[in-house]
Design a protein around this motif. Structure first.
Motif, mmCIF file in Angstrom:
data_model
loop_
_atom_site.group_PDB
_atom_site.id
_atom_site.type_symbol
_atom_site.label_atom_id
_atom_site.label_comp_id
_atom_site.label_asym_id
_atom_site.label_seq_id
_atom_site.Cartn_x
_atom_site.Cartn_y
_atom_site.Cartn_z
ATOM 1 N N THR A 80 0.800 -1.220 0.000
ATOM 2 C CA THR A 80 0.000 0.000 0.000
ATOM 3 C C THR A 80 0.842 1.286 0.000
ATOM 4 O O THR A 80 0.292 2.377 0.084
ATOM 5 C CB THR A 80 -0.949 0.023 1.227
ATOM 6 O OG1 THR A 80 -0.158 -0.106 2.411
ATOM 7 C CG2 THR A 80 -1.939 -1.119 1.159
ATOM 8 N N ASN A 83 3.494 1.756 -5.059
ATOM 9 C CA ASN A 83 2.443 1.508 -6.051
ATOM 10 C C ASN A 83 2.792 2.083 -7.410
ATOM 11 O O ASN A 83 3.470 3.101 -7.508
ATOM 12 C CB ASN A 83 1.120 2.166 -5.605
ATOM 13 C CG ASN A 83 0.615 1.610 -4.300
ATOM 14 O OD1 ASN A 83 0.784 2.220 -3.252
ATOM 15 N ND2 ASN A 83 -0.002 0.454 -4.359
ATOM 16 N N ASP A 224 -4.398 1.105 -4.448
ATOM 17 C CA ASP A 224 -4.306 -0.197 -5.107
ATOM 18 C C ASP A 224 -5.427 -0.423 -6.121
ATOM 19 O O ASP A 224 -5.610 -1.543 -6.600
ATOM 20 C CB ASP A 224 -4.276 -1.316 -4.066
ATOM 21 C CG ASP A 224 -2.949 -1.335 -3.325
ATOM 22 O OD1 ASP A 224 -1.953 -1.779 -3.914
ATOM 23 O OD2 ASP A 224 -2.895 -0.856 -2.173
#
Ligand SMILES: Nc1nc2c(c(=O)[nH]1)N[C@H]1C(S)=C(S)[C@@H](COP(=O)(O)O)O[C@H]1N2
Ligand SMILES: [Mo]
Length: 320
Positions: A80, A83, A224
């Motif tokens: 998280t 990314n 995400d």
């Protein structure tokens, strides 16, 4: 991907920038992921303090899947905070903070093209199409790193079966939300927005292809790909398109964001293939986030037994 050279990321670079994180996501992640280890950095008063940030992720109940890998799962904090989500930023540490207030409710996904039943789903009706499953998959980015991510979703084929594609449907095209007000990255021509992706019909029907709503047992963190993305584990990560608003069944190979940007680097298929180099770097090895030594990359990201037959007779150097 265009901007950075082959990623050979020392694990020191993966240090989570927890100060930037949505505190609530941090907490929910800690409870399911690391048994509180992640939360240890915060005092109790910080944990209970009201947050002005986006709503906490909610729990999803899912059944176990037979497709899971039993490899060690990548920590929630890495999944998280590191990314690729160019709509927010080309910096991998950018999306976690920039996506914090992204609006995922209300959300609609329009399904059209060559189908018997055109449908517009809201998120609830989409999630009701099937029982959610936990799917622990390897995700291999084309830049040379990988993670093992416990996704929550259901086979995309459940949706296909509901909308009944006609015989004209040969491919599926996915489109990400276009909203430069919310996506700072879309205010620059980094890619030809909105991001699109595509799969051949048999790939889209394959049981590994997951319509994905969560990870680590909770709704997807915004960075995400909330509220719904696709995950195609035998292909390079960029095929796994995020924050989908449109799904079209089409007769020919749809345009895809990275193929349009640099066709000699990114093909339509983009199956993980250690034998076909990217023009600017090798694809033979990868670094699993959190590990020091590199691993050999596996053909089809290790899913060959299940997917190789779809490509029988195809020259994978030509159809990269
Ligand atoms: N809409 C959209 N989807 C996207 C991307 C993106 O920039 N925009 N990046 C892709 C790439 S390159 C990868 S590796 C994965 C990363 O997913 P993760 O950040 O959840 O690990 O998302 C893919 N899906
Ligand atoms: Mo990627």
């Amino acid at each position: 991907m265009l901007i950075k050279k082959p990623a050979d990321i020392p694990s020191s670079e993966i240090t989570p920038k927890s100060v930037y994180m949505n505190r609530r996501q941090f907490i929910t992640g800690a409870t399911v992921a690391a048994g509180g280890a992640l939360a240890a950095a915060y005092t109790v008063s910080e944990l209970t303090e009201p947050s002005t940030a986006a709503e906490a992720n909610t729990k999803l109940s899912a059944v176990k899947s037979k497709y899971d890998t039993d490899e060690k799962q990548t920590p929630y904090k890495d999944i998280t905070n590191y990314n690729n989500f160019y709509e927010f930023s080309t910096d991998k540490y950018g999306p976690a903070e920039l996506a914090r207030n992204f609006r995922t409710n209300p959300w609609q996904v329009k399904v059209g093209g060559a189908v018997g039943q055109k449908k517009t789903y809201d998120l609830d009706s989409l999630m009701k199409l099937a029982t959610l499953e936990d799917r622990i998959y390897r995700l291999r980015c084309v830049e040379g790193w990988s993670m093992v991510i416990p996704w929550v979703g259901f086979p995309f084929s459940n949706l296909i079966n509901q909308v009944q594609p006609t015989s004209k449907a040969k491919y599926v095209m996915f489109t990400t939300l276009w909203d430069p007000g919310q996506f700072p990255g879309q205010r620059a021509q980094v890619l030809d927005w909105p991001y699109t992706e595509g799969l051949r019909m048999d790939e889209a029907m394959h049981p590994l292809t997951l319509l994905t709503f969560g990870l680590y047992g909770e709704t997807l963190p915004n960075q995400d790909g909330a509220p719904v993305r696709i995950v195609v584990p035998w292909k390079y990560g960029f095929k796994s398109i995020k924050s989908i608003v449109k799904i079209d069944f089409v007769g020919s190979e749809p345009p895809t964001a990275w193929n349009k940007a640099t066709p000699n680097e990114y093909g339509f298929y983009s199956n993980v293939n250690p034998n076909v180099d990217h023009p600017r770097w090798s694809q033979a090895t990868e670094r699993r986030i959190g590990e020091f030594l590199k691993r050999k990359t596996l053909m089809f990201n290790g899913y060959g037994d299940q997917v190789a037959s779809m490509y029988n007779g195809m020259d994978l150097k030509k159809y990269y």
